[in-house]
Design an enzyme around this catalytic site. Structure first.
Site, mmCIF file in Angstrom:
data_model
loop_
_atom_site.group_PDB
_atom_site.id
_atom_site.type_symbol
_atom_site.label_atom_id
_atom_site.label_comp_id
_atom_site.label_asym_id
_atom_site.label_seq_id
_atom_site.Cartn_x
_atom_site.Cartn_y
_atom_site.Cartn_z
ATOM 1 N NE ARG A 3 -13.439 -19.415 23.928
ATOM 2 C CZ ARG A 3 -13.392 -18.103 23.861
ATOM 3 N NH1 ARG A 3 -14.160 -17.369 24.637
ATOM 4 N NH2 ARG A 3 -12.565 -17.516 23.029
ATOM 5 C CE LYS A 11 -13.002 -14.694 28.603
ATOM 6 N NZ LYS A 11 -12.327 -14.593 27.302
ATOM 7 C CG ASP A 63 -10.117 -8.709 27.859
ATOM 8 O OD1 ASP A 63 -9.390 -8.001 27.150
ATOM 9 O OD2 ASP A 63 -10.447 -9.865 27.563
ATOM 10 C CD GLU A 116 -8.149 -9.900 24.626
ATOM 11 O OE1 GLU A 116 -8.058 -8.761 25.133
ATOM 12 O OE2 GLU A 116 -8.851 -10.812 25.087
ATOM 13 C CG ASP A 144 -8.528 -12.843 28.471
ATOM 14 O OD1 ASP A 144 -8.010 -13.040 29.586
ATOM 15 O OD2 ASP A 144 -9.738 -12.619 28.318
ATOM 16 C CB THR A 164 -4.349 -12.491 31.217
ATOM 17 O OG1 THR A 164 -5.735 -12.774 31.474
ATOM 18 C CG2 THR A 164 -4.237 -11.566 30.010
ATOM 19 C CD GLU A 220 -11.215 -14.349 24.425
ATOM 20 O OE1 GLU A 220 -10.973 -13.230 24.906
ATOM 21 O OE2 GLU A 220 -12.345 -14.868 24.420
ATOM 22 C CD GLU A 249 -13.454 -15.556 16.398
ATOM 23 O OE1 GLU A 249 -13.768 -14.763 15.486
ATOM 24 O OE2 GLU A 249 -12.509 -15.336 17.190
ATOM 25 C CD GLN A 299 -16.570 -17.222 28.168
ATOM 26 O OE1 GLN A 299 -15.596 -17.787 27.687
ATOM 27 N NE2 GLN A 299 -16.959 -16.029 27.760
ATOM 28 C CG HIS A 303 -13.973 -12.517 19.056
ATOM 29 N ND1 HIS A 303 -13.649 -13.856 19.031
ATOM 30 C CD2 HIS A 303 -14.394 -12.265 20.333
ATOM 31 C CE1 HIS A 303 -13.857 -14.398 20.222
ATOM 32 N NE2 HIS A 303 -14.322 -13.447 21.034
#
Length: 440
Positions: A249, A265, A135, A213, A245, A269, A211, A385, A252, A142
């Site tokens: 958070r 992660k 990835d 993508e 994905d 996915t 996410e 975000e 992470q 972003h």
């Protein structure tokens, strides 16, 4: 003028005759997964089509006809882009209202009776066997938004960001096809960031995110020690899918130092079921975001129009776990509208950088773009975000709010290229519902 099929293709369908994406299907009559293409509201079963002589007017595929009876698209992908192009063009001509092969269809009714299946009656599967998944972090908006949250706008981008396509190695075994539920993951998190010393708590993730993508599948690899040139990398691209994905958070934040994402992660996915061939997107090439840095020679791409004009949308649906994953019941809010052109790095650049060390790329390898975000409110590809790191809540329909995903929430991603509603090139949807964490 748009290509027209003798099969009904509803106006606005993602699967027009200009597209013909490839996937893997099964149904109640034949549970063995096999290749198919999507057109309108139907699928053309390529295994059955081949057995009934459907490729009889394409002699160049004769020695490779077995690829249409396999459980994945890997062998078909390995035949290379010239073959993909020829097969797709042939299928377009077969399905065209002005087909040059009318006798083939007239004399072989089995092609219509058994090879054409309603999409609502088939089950889709992962389109390729994925050996490796990497990835990238090519969505500069972003990257800037996230960097600003933690380091301020002056230091938002790390010094290396505009010099090379940053990436991490993901977990191929956790890539699932659209429609597969995702269980909330467990992990170590810091409940009180201000506490000293920091002591983690092992608990289900509390800050579950998305996410948005694009994903790309490799169809041509390289030997170990050999490189893939950036200006020949297009030959190694099979096609594209939508990707989510999923990201924990809070997990992470605690684990990523010093080696980057891991359990945050690797739990899931999601990709869309239908692979849009690289050739189908050729008409929609556009110039990506400007990179003012002088690049190393191996990353200097001659093709300036190196990304694609694909409109992307994300829906968040609030629902009970007992309801269908597709049931909206008015509880759906479109939370993101953006475009796939918002990338600083192209997929050929990602591929060239991935292999520059001599790393072996193989057929079926999956590369993700990283989160795609615009610059305006409502164009961001992650919740983190949109909620500014947790400072504000995302307003949904009917007075609901979200900061991060709750159990039962469903995320649906759509992507489509083109303006003519009779010749759209789209991906269908990339859907996943959050189910509760599995008890220990």
């Amino acid at each position: 003028m748009a290509l027209q099929s003798w099969l009904p293709v509803p106006k606005g369908s993602h699967f027009s005759l200009a597209n013909l994406p490839f996937g893997i299907i099964s149904n109640s009559k034949l549970r063995t997964p096999r290749p198919a293409i999507a057109i309108g509201e139907d699928a053309l079963d390529l295994s059955d089509f081949a057995k009934n002589g459907g490729f009889s007017e394409l002699p160049s595929i004769k020695d490779h006809i077995g690829v249409f009876s396999e459980r994945s698209l890997n062998s078909f992908a390995a035949l290379g882009r010239p073959v993909h192009r020829e097969v797709r063009s042939y299928l377009q001509s077969i399905l065209s209202i002005a087909t040059p092969y009318p006798s083939l269809l007239k004399d072989n009714q089995a092609l219509k009776e058994s090879s054409i299946l309603s999409l609502k009656d088939v089950t889709t599967h992962l389109p390729l066997e994925i050996g490796d998944y990497t990835d990238f972090f090519a969505g500069v908006n972003h990257a800037f938004n996230i960097g600003t949250l933690f380091r301020g706008p002056e230091n938002a981008l790390q010094p290396n960001y505009t010099h090379l396509p940053v990436a991490y190695h993901g977990r191929a075994s956790s890539v699932v096809v659209s429609g597969t539920p995702i269980h909330r993951p467990y992990g170590q998190i810091i409940v009180d960031p201000a506490a000293t010393p920091k002591v983690p708590t092992f608990t289900p993730c509390r800050r579950l995110d998305i996410e948005l993508e694009m994903g790309m599948f490799v169809c041509k690899g390289n030997k170990m020690g050999k490189r893939i040139g950036v200006n020949s990398a297009e030959d190694s691209i099979f096609g594209y899918v939508l990707m989510n994905d999923w990201s924990a958070r809070d997990v992470q934040m605690w684990e990523y130092v010093p080696l980057g994402p891991f359990n945050a992660k690797n739990f899931g996915t999601t990709i869309s079921a239908w692979v849009v061939l690289a050739d189908a997107l050729e008409p929609f090439r556009v110039t990506g975001l400007e990179n003012k840095t002088t690049l190393q020679e191996y990353l200097r791409q001659e093709q300036k129009e190196s990304v694609f004009d694909i409109a992307l949308e994300v829906d968040l649906t609030i629902m009970c776990l007992a309801k269908s994953m597709e049931a909206a019941n008015g509880n759906t809010t479109t939370i993101t509208r953006t475009n796939a052109c918002n990338l600083l790095w192209s997929f050929p650049q990602m591929l060239a950088h991935h292999a520059v060390s001599g790393c072996t790329m193989r057929v079926g390898d999956l590369l993700g773009s990283g989160t795609i975000s615009g610059t305006e409110s409502g164009t961001q590809g992650s919740l983190l975000e949109q909620i500014q790191g947790g400072k504000v809540a995302l307003k949904l329909n009917h007075g609901e709010e979200r900061k991060f995903l709750q159990d039962g929430d469903t995320i649906s991603i759509r992507g489509v290229a083109g303006q003519d509603e009779n010749s759209l090139v789209g991906f269908g949807s990339c859907v996943g519902r959050i189910d509760p964490a599995i008890p220990f």
